[in-house]
Design a protein around this motif. Structure first.
Motif, PDB file in Angstrom:
ATOM      1  N   SER A   1       0.475   5.539 -14.360  1.00 50.04           N
ATOM      2  CA  SER A   1      -0.529   6.387 -14.510  1.00 50.04           C
ATOM      3  C   SER A   1      -1.037   6.779 -15.709  1.00 50.04           C
ATOM      4  O   SER A   1      -2.106   7.006 -16.175  1.00 50.04           O
ATOM      5  CB  SER A   1      -0.132   7.695 -13.715  1.00 50.04           C
TER       6      SER A   1
ATOM      7  N   THR B   1       5.805   4.367 -11.612  1.00 50.52           N
ATOM      8  CA  THR B   1       4.633   5.223 -11.094  1.00 50.52           C
ATOM      9  C   THR B   1       4.088   6.026 -12.359  1.00 50.52           C
ATOM     10  O   THR B   1       2.558   5.990 -12.502  1.00 50.52           O
ATOM     11  CB  THR B   1       5.115   6.048 -10.106  1.00 50.52           C
TER      12      THR B   1
ATOM     13  N   CYS C   1       5.587  12.439  -1.231  1.00 51.26           N
ATOM     14  CA  CYS C   1       6.278  12.346  -2.793  1.00 51.26           C
ATOM     15  C   CYS C   1       7.042  13.780  -3.142  1.00 51.26           C
ATOM     16  O   CYS C   1       6.287  14.702  -3.187  1.00 51.26           O
ATOM     17  CB  CYS C   1       5.298  11.817  -3.772  1.00 51.26           C
TER      18      CYS C   1
ATOM     19  N   THR D   1       1.027   2.233   1.567  1.00 51.27           N
ATOM     20  CA  THR D   1       2.409   2.276   2.239  1.00 51.27           C
ATOM     21  C   THR D   1       2.490   2.008   3.596  1.00 51.27           C
ATOM     22  O   THR D   1       1.273   1.781   4.105  1.00 51.27           O
ATOM     23  CB  THR D   1       2.916   3.800   2.184  1.00 51.27           C
TER      24      THR D   1
ATOM     25  N   THR E   1      -2.589  10.001  -3.030  1.00 52.71           N
ATOM     26  CA  THR E   1      -1.920   9.172  -4.324  1.00 52.71           C
ATOM     27  C   THR E   1      -0.396   9.454  -3.963  1.00 52.71           C
ATOM     28  O   THR E   1       0.315   8.769  -4.288  1.00 52.71           O
ATOM     29  CB  THR E   1      -2.433   9.718  -5.722  1.00 52.71           C
ATOM     30  N   PHE E   2       0.078  10.526  -3.472  1.00 52.50           N
ATOM     31  CA  PHE E   2       1.489  11.170  -3.360  1.00 52.50           C
ATOM     32  C   PHE E   2       1.614  10.890  -1.692  1.00 52.50           C
ATOM     33  O   PHE E   2       2.757  11.552  -1.444  1.00 52.50           O
ATOM     34  CB  PHE E   2       1.721  12.462  -3.795  1.00 52.50           C
TER      35      PHE E   2
ATOM     36  N   ALA F   1      11.649   5.793  -8.402  1.00 54.81           N
ATOM     37  CA  ALA F   1      10.578   6.169  -7.827  1.00 54.81           C
ATOM     38  C   ALA F   1       9.529   6.800  -8.912  1.00 54.81           C
ATOM     39  O   ALA F   1       8.442   7.011  -8.862  1.00 54.81           O
ATOM     40  CB  ALA F   1      10.458   7.325  -6.846  1.00 54.81           C
ATOM     41  N   GLY F   2      10.635   7.324 -10.015  1.00 62.24           N
ATOM     42  CA  GLY F   2       9.776   8.075 -10.838  1.00 62.24           C
ATOM     43  C   GLY F   2       9.463   7.380 -12.280  1.00 62.24           C
ATOM     44  O   GLY F   2       9.438   8.093 -13.320  1.00 62.24           O
TER      45      GLY F   2
ATOM     46  N   ARG G   1       6.819  12.930   4.712  1.00 60.51           N
ATOM     47  CA  ARG G   1       7.384  11.683   3.752  1.00 60.51           C
ATOM     48  C   ARG G   1       6.769  11.865   2.503  1.00 60.51           C
ATOM     49  O   ARG G   1       6.999  10.623   1.921  1.00 60.51           O
ATOM     50  CB  ARG G   1       7.028  10.213   4.235  1.00 60.51           C
TER      51      ARG G   1
ATOM     52  N   PRO H   1      -0.860   4.807  -8.600  1.00 61.38           N
ATOM     53  CA  PRO H   1      -0.020   3.620  -8.597  1.00 61.38           C
ATOM     54  C   PRO H   1       0.513   2.936  -7.419  1.00 61.38           C
ATOM     55  O   PRO H   1       0.813   1.746  -7.225  1.00 61.38           O
ATOM     56  CB  PRO H   1       0.931   4.027  -9.635  1.00 61.38           C
TER      57      PRO H   1
ATOM     58  N   HIS I   1      17.152  11.556   7.067  1.00 56.33           N
ATOM     59  CA  HIS I   1      15.915  11.831   5.991  1.00 56.33           C
ATOM     60  C   HIS I   1      15.861  13.344   6.067  1.00 56.33           C
ATOM     61  O   HIS I   1      15.501  13.998   5.131  1.00 56.33           O
ATOM     62  CB  HIS I   1      14.621  11.031   6.423  1.00 56.33           C
TER      63      HIS I   1
ATOM     64  N   ARG J   1       3.825   2.186   7.610  1.00 55.86           N
ATOM     65  CA  ARG J   1       4.507   3.051   8.771  1.00 55.86           C
ATOM     66  C   ARG J   1       4.607   1.885   9.987  1.00 55.86           C
ATOM     67  O   ARG J   1       3.778   1.236  10.198  1.00 55.86           O
ATOM     68  CB  ARG J   1       3.723   4.133   9.034  1.00 55.86           C
TER      69      ARG J   1
ATOM     70  N   LYS K   1      16.105  15.760   2.648  1.00 56.25           N
ATOM     71  CA  LYS K   1      14.878  16.177   2.279  1.00 56.25           C
ATOM     72  C   LYS K   1      15.052  17.513   2.249  1.00 56.25           C
ATOM     73  O   LYS K   1      14.529  18.195   1.054  1.00 56.25           O
ATOM     74  CB  LYS K   1      13.593  15.776   3.159  1.00 56.25           C
TER      75      LYS K   1
HETATM   76  C1  HEM Z   1       2.554   9.300 -10.649  1.00 59.37           C
HETATM   77  C2  HEM Z   1       3.776   9.415 -10.089  1.00 59.37           C
HETATM   78  C3  HEM Z   1       4.157   9.195  -8.661  1.00 59.37           C
HETATM   79  C4  HEM Z   1       3.388   8.958  -7.791  1.00 59.37           C
HETATM   80  C5  HEM Z   1       1.942   8.289  -7.673  1.00 59.37           C
HETATM   81  C6  HEM Z   1       4.257   8.853  -6.423  1.00 59.37           C
HETATM   82  C7  HEM Z   1       3.853   8.527  -5.307  1.00 59.37           C
HETATM   83  C8  HEM Z   1       4.502   8.346  -4.124  1.00 59.37           C
HETATM   84  C9  HEM Z   1       4.458   7.836  -2.800  1.00 59.37           C
HETATM   85  C10 HEM Z   1       3.040   7.545  -2.395  1.00 59.37           C
HETATM   86  C11 HEM Z   1       5.439   8.042  -2.190  1.00 59.37           C
HETATM   87  C12 HEM Z   1       5.295   7.853  -0.475  1.00 59.37           C
HETATM   88  C13 HEM Z   1       5.933   6.407  -0.520  1.00 59.37           C
HETATM   89  C14 HEM Z   1       5.954   6.054   1.071  1.00 59.37           C
HETATM   90  O1  HEM Z   1       5.458   6.747   1.916  1.00 59.37           O
HETATM   91  O2  HEM Z   1       6.624   4.846   1.409  1.00 59.37           O
HETATM   92  C15 HEM Z   1       6.499   8.737  -2.816  1.00 59.37           C
HETATM   93  C16 HEM Z   1       7.634   9.224  -2.426  1.00 59.37           C
HETATM   94  C17 HEM Z   1       8.698   9.608  -2.994  1.00 59.37           C
HETATM   95  N1  HEM Z   1       8.556   9.821  -4.471  1.00 59.37           N
HETATM   96 FE1  HEM Z   1       7.139   9.588  -5.719  1.00 59.37          FE
HETATM   97  N2  HEM Z   1       5.437   9.256  -6.865  1.00 59.37           N
HETATM   98  C18 HEM Z   1       5.679   9.610  -8.268  1.00 59.37           C
HETATM   99  C19 HEM Z   1       6.458  10.084  -8.926  1.00 59.37           C
HETATM  100  C20 HEM Z   1       7.671  10.618  -8.412  1.00 59.37           C
HETATM  101  C21 HEM Z   1       8.934  11.192  -9.247  1.00 59.37           C
HETATM  102  C22 HEM Z   1       8.687  11.537 -10.747  1.00 59.37           C
HETATM  103  C23 HEM Z   1       9.599  11.291  -8.492  1.00 59.37           C
HETATM  104  C24 HEM Z   1      11.025  11.743  -8.752  1.00 59.37           C
HETATM  105  C25 HEM Z   1      11.528  12.674  -9.629  1.00 59.37           C
HETATM  106  C26 HEM Z   1       9.451  10.513  -7.260  1.00 59.37           C
HETATM  107  C27 HEM Z   1      10.145  10.697  -6.120  1.00 59.37           C
HETATM  108  C28 HEM Z   1       9.991  10.230  -4.863  1.00 59.37           C
HETATM  109  C29 HEM Z   1      10.861  10.350  -3.630  1.00 59.37           C
HETATM  110  C30 HEM Z   1      12.387  10.626  -3.715  1.00 59.37           C
HETATM  111  C31 HEM Z   1      10.035   9.709  -2.475  1.00 59.37           C
HETATM  112  C32 HEM Z   1      10.715   9.554  -1.125  1.00 59.37           C
HETATM  113  C33 HEM Z   1      10.039  10.948  -0.377  1.00 59.37           C
HETATM  114  C34 HEM Z   1      10.546  10.855   1.003  1.00 59.37           C
HETATM  115  O3  HEM Z   1      10.594   9.724   1.769  1.00 59.37           O
HETATM  116  O4  HEM Z   1      10.580  11.891   1.764  1.00 59.37           O
HETATM  117  N3  HEM Z   1       8.379  10.325  -7.285  1.00 59.37           N
HETATM  118  N4  HEM Z   1       6.085   8.784  -4.063  1.00 59.37           N
END
Ligand code: HEM
Length: 370
Positions: free
Chosen positions: A200, A196, A343, A263, A335-336, A192-193, A341, A259, A17, A265, A21
């Motif tokens: 929103s 979500t 977003c 999560t 939220t993110f 993921a994108g 880990r 959304p 990872h 862990r 990353k």
């Molecule tokens: C409103 C929009 C979004 C929200 C609320 C959101 C939220 C999140 C959250 C909470 C996580 C962590 C998940 C976990 O810990 O299990 C995450 C991970 C991730 N998101 Fe988003 N996301 C959004 C949009 C996007 C978009 C547009 C992309 C790609 C273009 C994206 C790509 C990713 C990726 C690749 C991860 C994994 C990161 C990692 O494990 O290092 N997300 N997202």
């Protein structure tokens, strides 16, 4: 998830990872996301044309979720993969249908995921269910599309010596990923994108419909600072930044109706959380929807929708955006998620969110269906 996403960033663990990353972060720098604005901001104007037709046909009633979904898919298709899925123009085209099959969780899929808590995946995926067959076929079809695009991008670079600005082109240039893993990453971006962002957007429109006074103020602020979405002028991140209330509405929507509600862990070794011992193997649920409205972090009005908590007035009487929304800690907003880990698409997601709201508000006024 591994069945769909292979070994993409979302499902990879530990050193793997870390390496992934580090590589992908360079595709999501502020500069790279800013370079995606022209792609992202083109989409709201296309949606506006189609939505206007739909509104005429349905007496002014809009199925917001449907349009938000089509917009989100086309944005992530163009910005992520450099491929136009044309969902805005035709939600029933073959590629859109295939994407829905893989990335939209159906009732049958939900049941299968639930059963997977007790039964192994190899058994569930081999059950003679129509869902299993269609799902695997659809997943294969999208992976093939990704593979084709990778070939096209390389061929284009060989001919013209330039790469596209989409995330896939950037990931190819990074040079750390095999083709198989590049496909996994693109599948991850699509998964993921998409939903979500869609969810929103729907909540934002719902909240704006409930707060017509905000629509009114934004309808003055946006045209003063952002070129009309239907014009040929390119919208930049600086234009959007000049409307702090727009950012505030987006952030407040994401705080209250993020959304990803929770999560999970698992402690990889014996450790401590503040003074509490946490044994190895303990599983946690981290609930963003609880933390995001915690009164000790956000104050007594934590559960209320109040975009102005993200704004402060400067000496000239102008609004300035507050990055922590007046909360007592930067970890108050989950939220993110946060940390390594967290977003990777956060900046990108906020850009597409702001672009659509800005475009739609410039053209339509929203109220809840009576
Ligand atoms: C409103 C929009 C979004 C929200 C609320 C959101 C939220 C999140 C959250 C909470 C996580 C962590 C998940 C976990 O810990 O299990 C995450 C991970 C991730 N998101 Fe988003 N996301 C959004 C949009 C996007 C978009 C547009 C992309 C790609 C273009 C994206 C790509 C990713 C990726 C690749 C991860 C994994 C990161 C990692 O494990 O290092 N997300 N997202």
């Amino acid at each position: 998830m591994r069945v769909i996403l292979g070994n993409g960033l979302w499902v990879s663990e530990r050193d793997d990872h870390k390496v992934q990353k580090k590589g992908l972060l360079s595709a999501f720098t502020r500069q790279r996301v800013n370079a995606l604005y022209p792609i992202v901001c083109k989409r709201p104007s296309e949606t506006i044309q189609e939505v206007a037709i739909a509104l005429n046909q349905h007496k002014g009633i809009l199925d917001t979720a449907n349009w938000a979904s089509r917009y989100a898919l086309d944005v992530i298709g163009s910005a992520g993969l450099g491929k136009d899925f044309m969902a805005i123009q035709d939600e029933n085209n073959a590629l859109v249908k295939v994407c829905k099959k893989v990335f939209k969780v159906s009732k049958q899929q939900r049941t299968i995921f639930l059963l997977n808590t007790f039964l192994p995946w190899w058994l569930l995926s081999n059950l003679p269910l129509s869902h299993n067959h269609e799902f695997l076929q659809a997943s294969k079809a999208i992976r093939q599309v990704c593979q084709d695009v990778i070939h096209q991008r390389r061929a284009q670079y060989a001919c013209e010596g330039v790469w596209g600005t989409d995330l896939l082109s950037t990931a190819i240039q990074i040079g750390r990923f095999s083709d198989e893993n590049l496909i996994d990453q693109v599948m991850t971006f699509l998964a993921a994108g998409h939903e979500t962002t869609e969810s929103s957007l729907v909540w934002a429109i719902y909240l704006l419909a409930k707060h017509p006074e905000l629509q009114k103020t934004l309808r003055v602020d946006i045209p003063e600072n952002v070129p009309p979405i239907e014009s040929d002028a390119e919208i930049t991140s600086d234009d959007i930044k000049r409307v702090p209330l727009l950012h505030a509405v987006c952030n407040e929507t994401l705080r209250i109706f993020g959304p990803v509600r929770l999560t999970m862990r698992e402690a990889a070794c014996d450790t401590y959380l503040q003074d509490s011992a946490v044994p190895c193997g303990i599983k946690f649920m981290i609930s963003s929807c609880a933390t995001n409205i915690d009164e000790t972090l956000w104050g007594p009005d934590a559960s209320e929708f109040n975009p102005y908590r993200w704004l402060s007035e400067n000496e000239e009487g102008n609004w300035v955006f507050l990055h922590e929304g007046g909360a007592t800690s930067k970890y108050a907003m989950l939220t993110f998620s946060q940390g390594h880990r967290g977003c990777i698409g956060q900046g990108f997601a906020k850009a597409e969110f702001a672009c659509l709201i800005s475009g739609w508000l410039g053209r339509f006024s929203f109220q809840l269906e009576a």
